[in-house]
Design a protein around this motif. Sequence first.
Motif, PDB file in Angstrom:
ATOM      1  N   GLU A  73      -2.429  -6.562   5.607  1.00 50.68           N
ATOM      2  CA  GLU A  73      -1.411  -5.619   6.058  1.00 50.68           C
ATOM      3  C   GLU A  73      -0.166  -5.701   5.177  1.00 50.68           C
ATOM      4  O   GLU A  73       0.418  -4.671   4.797  1.00 50.68           O
ATOM      5  CB  GLU A  73      -1.032  -5.895   7.512  1.00 50.68           C
ATOM      6  CG  GLU A  73      -0.020  -4.901   8.060  1.00 50.68           C
ATOM      7  CD  GLU A  73       0.529  -5.276   9.418  1.00 50.68           C
ATOM      8  OE1 GLU A  73       1.398  -4.554   9.924  1.00 50.68           O
ATOM      9  OE2 GLU A  73       0.091  -6.314   9.970  1.00 50.68           O
ATOM     10  N   HIS A 127       2.246   0.071  -1.229  1.00 48.62           N
ATOM     11  CA  HIS A 127       2.658   1.451  -0.992  1.00 48.62           C
ATOM     12  C   HIS A 127       4.123   1.655  -1.382  1.00 48.62           C
ATOM     13  O   HIS A 127       4.480   2.673  -1.967  1.00 48.62           O
ATOM     14  CB  HIS A 127       2.454   1.806   0.473  1.00 48.62           C
ATOM     15  CG  HIS A 127       2.870   3.196   0.835  1.00 48.62           C
ATOM     16  ND1 HIS A 127       2.144   4.315   0.494  1.00 48.62           N
ATOM     17  CD2 HIS A 127       3.958   3.661   1.515  1.00 48.62           C
ATOM     18  CE1 HIS A 127       2.757   5.407   0.934  1.00 48.62           C
ATOM     19  NE2 HIS A 127       3.864   5.028   1.555  1.00 48.62           N
ATOM     20  N   VAL A 173       1.406  -2.649   2.786  1.00 51.84           N
ATOM     21  CA  VAL A 173       2.771  -2.138   2.864  1.00 51.84           C
ATOM     22  C   VAL A 173       3.475  -2.232   1.513  1.00 51.84           C
ATOM     23  O   VAL A 173       4.058  -1.258   1.030  1.00 51.84           O
ATOM     24  CB  VAL A 173       3.565  -2.904   3.948  1.00 51.84           C
ATOM     25  CG1 VAL A 173       5.055  -2.555   3.873  1.00 51.84           C
ATOM     26  CG2 VAL A 173       3.013  -2.572   5.327  1.00 51.84           C
ATOM     27  N   ARG A 232       9.816  -0.995   8.010  1.00 49.77           N
ATOM     28  CA  ARG A 232       8.408  -1.280   8.257  1.00 49.77           C
ATOM     29  C   ARG A 232       8.318  -2.663   8.906  1.00 49.77           C
ATOM     30  O   ARG A 232       8.787  -3.646   8.329  1.00 49.77           O
ATOM     31  CB  ARG A 232       7.608  -1.271   6.961  1.00 49.77           C
ATOM     32  CG  ARG A 232       7.600   0.058   6.233  1.00 49.77           C
ATOM     33  CD  ARG A 232       6.706   1.067   6.938  1.00 49.77           C
ATOM     34  NE  ARG A 232       6.598   2.278   6.132  1.00 49.77           N
ATOM     35  CZ  ARG A 232       7.415   3.315   6.210  1.00 49.77           C
ATOM     36  NH1 ARG A 232       8.427   3.276   7.066  1.00 49.77           N
ATOM     37  NH2 ARG A 232       7.251   4.374   5.457  1.00 49.77           N
ATOM     38  N   SER A 242      -3.780   3.816   8.782  1.00 54.16           N
ATOM     39  CA  SER A 242      -3.359   2.497   8.308  1.00 54.16           C
ATOM     40  C   SER A 242      -4.415   1.441   8.601  1.00 54.16           C
ATOM     41  O   SER A 242      -4.590   0.497   7.817  1.00 54.16           O
ATOM     42  CB  SER A 242      -2.027   2.105   8.959  1.00 54.16           C
ATOM     43  OG  SER A 242      -2.136   2.082  10.373  1.00 54.16           O
ATOM     44  N   THR A 268      -1.781   6.447   1.229  1.00 56.64           N
ATOM     45  CA  THR A 268      -2.435   6.862   2.464  1.00 56.64           C
ATOM     46  C   THR A 268      -2.116   8.315   2.779  1.00 56.64           C
ATOM     47  O   THR A 268      -1.017   8.793   2.510  1.00 56.64           O
ATOM     48  CB  THR A 268      -1.997   5.985   3.648  1.00 56.64           C
ATOM     49  OG1 THR A 268      -0.575   6.018   3.765  1.00 56.64           O
ATOM     50  CG2 THR A 268      -2.458   4.547   3.452  1.00 56.64           C
TER      51      THR A 268
END
Length: 388
Positions: A245, A252, A249, A224, A286, A308
């Motif tokens: 952001e 998640h 990430v 990522r 996203s 998501t």
Amino acid sequence: MLAVLLAVVGARTLASSTIGSEAGGGEIAASITLPETTTAFVGITDEGGVLQSAVLVVINPSGSGGVIVPFEGAADISSGRAESVIPLRDALETSDTTLFELDVESISGLTFDFVEVLSADELDSVLGLEGDVDLNLPQSVVLKSEASWVQGRLSASIAEATELLVSDGKSPYEVGADLHLSVWESLIELANGSPAASTELELRAITTIEDVFAALFADVVEMRALNLYEVDGSDGTLVYYDWAETLLVVSHLAPSHVTAPYASAVVRILVPFDEDDLVDNGYAVSDVAVIAVRRLADVNLNVVSVSTGPNADAEQAPAVTEVWTGDENTVNDAAEAFSELLGEVVAREGDYTVDGVDIVITLGASFLDDLDREISGDLIAWAASNAG
């Protein structure tokens, strides 16, 4: 503003508290646990001991394979949230590694099982990979790299690749960052094509950083890449990551390791949109998730988990955003409070509990109508009007 908001939604409850415990006619609702993962953060230093790059490693809950997230040594540990700018590399100017560990937690929002600082040679040994990596470097990197041997090269040894992870510290930030990302992509491609990635290995306890990479490369690895921004006035020498952001990430990948630093509610966000839901507004899933995370983080709510896309928890987005709270006495107040952050919402007691989480938010179609609203002024006016 924060005090008023927290008074409405309630301060953080105990980790075992009760989203949906009254649902189902008095029956105890199903409880889910956030997945446990192994996390590591490795800083990579050049010959002078200066941190040039770093990598976050998250092992899958299965114990093999996982995800890496590269970081730059020039990145601000506060992600632009503080008045002063302190690059990640600065903590290594002292012999106290505790400072580096604290900075690592600050820039990532995670706690870690392993935090290590390695030279390029040490990283070569720790990776445990064999063979040559294919070099697929952007032309800007080839032209501006301090490593002149890069020009014309289509492959490199593992040792040469790890050396590239500590080069270009004085180049414009995007060149060094692009180089490091390209090298990690090449290393991952090599690892995913190795026999270990396609063979079931006997899982062993992860007790060292060598074990971390052995587990990582025992199955498929993904990467990522976070967007990087230049700190104004730094001439490309200092950068920062978008905090929302980054939080999206890491929450998640490793929700059980996300820190909850504020004395406020702990929140899980479900973003069950697919591409068809967003075809009319031009956003990606996203993008929608980042906007939601930013709004909640801006008022110091602890976002620790983000999911998501449609899944078993939310197969499709509801028409109106749902806010699940475990306290029936605060449902109406929660609806009013979160409508200021997320647009039209409906609050209710939830259908299941989540260990360590106070509030579950399932974004609905109503949030898509609210994406472009500037909320900071609205929140200030709302807080003032409710202060008495």
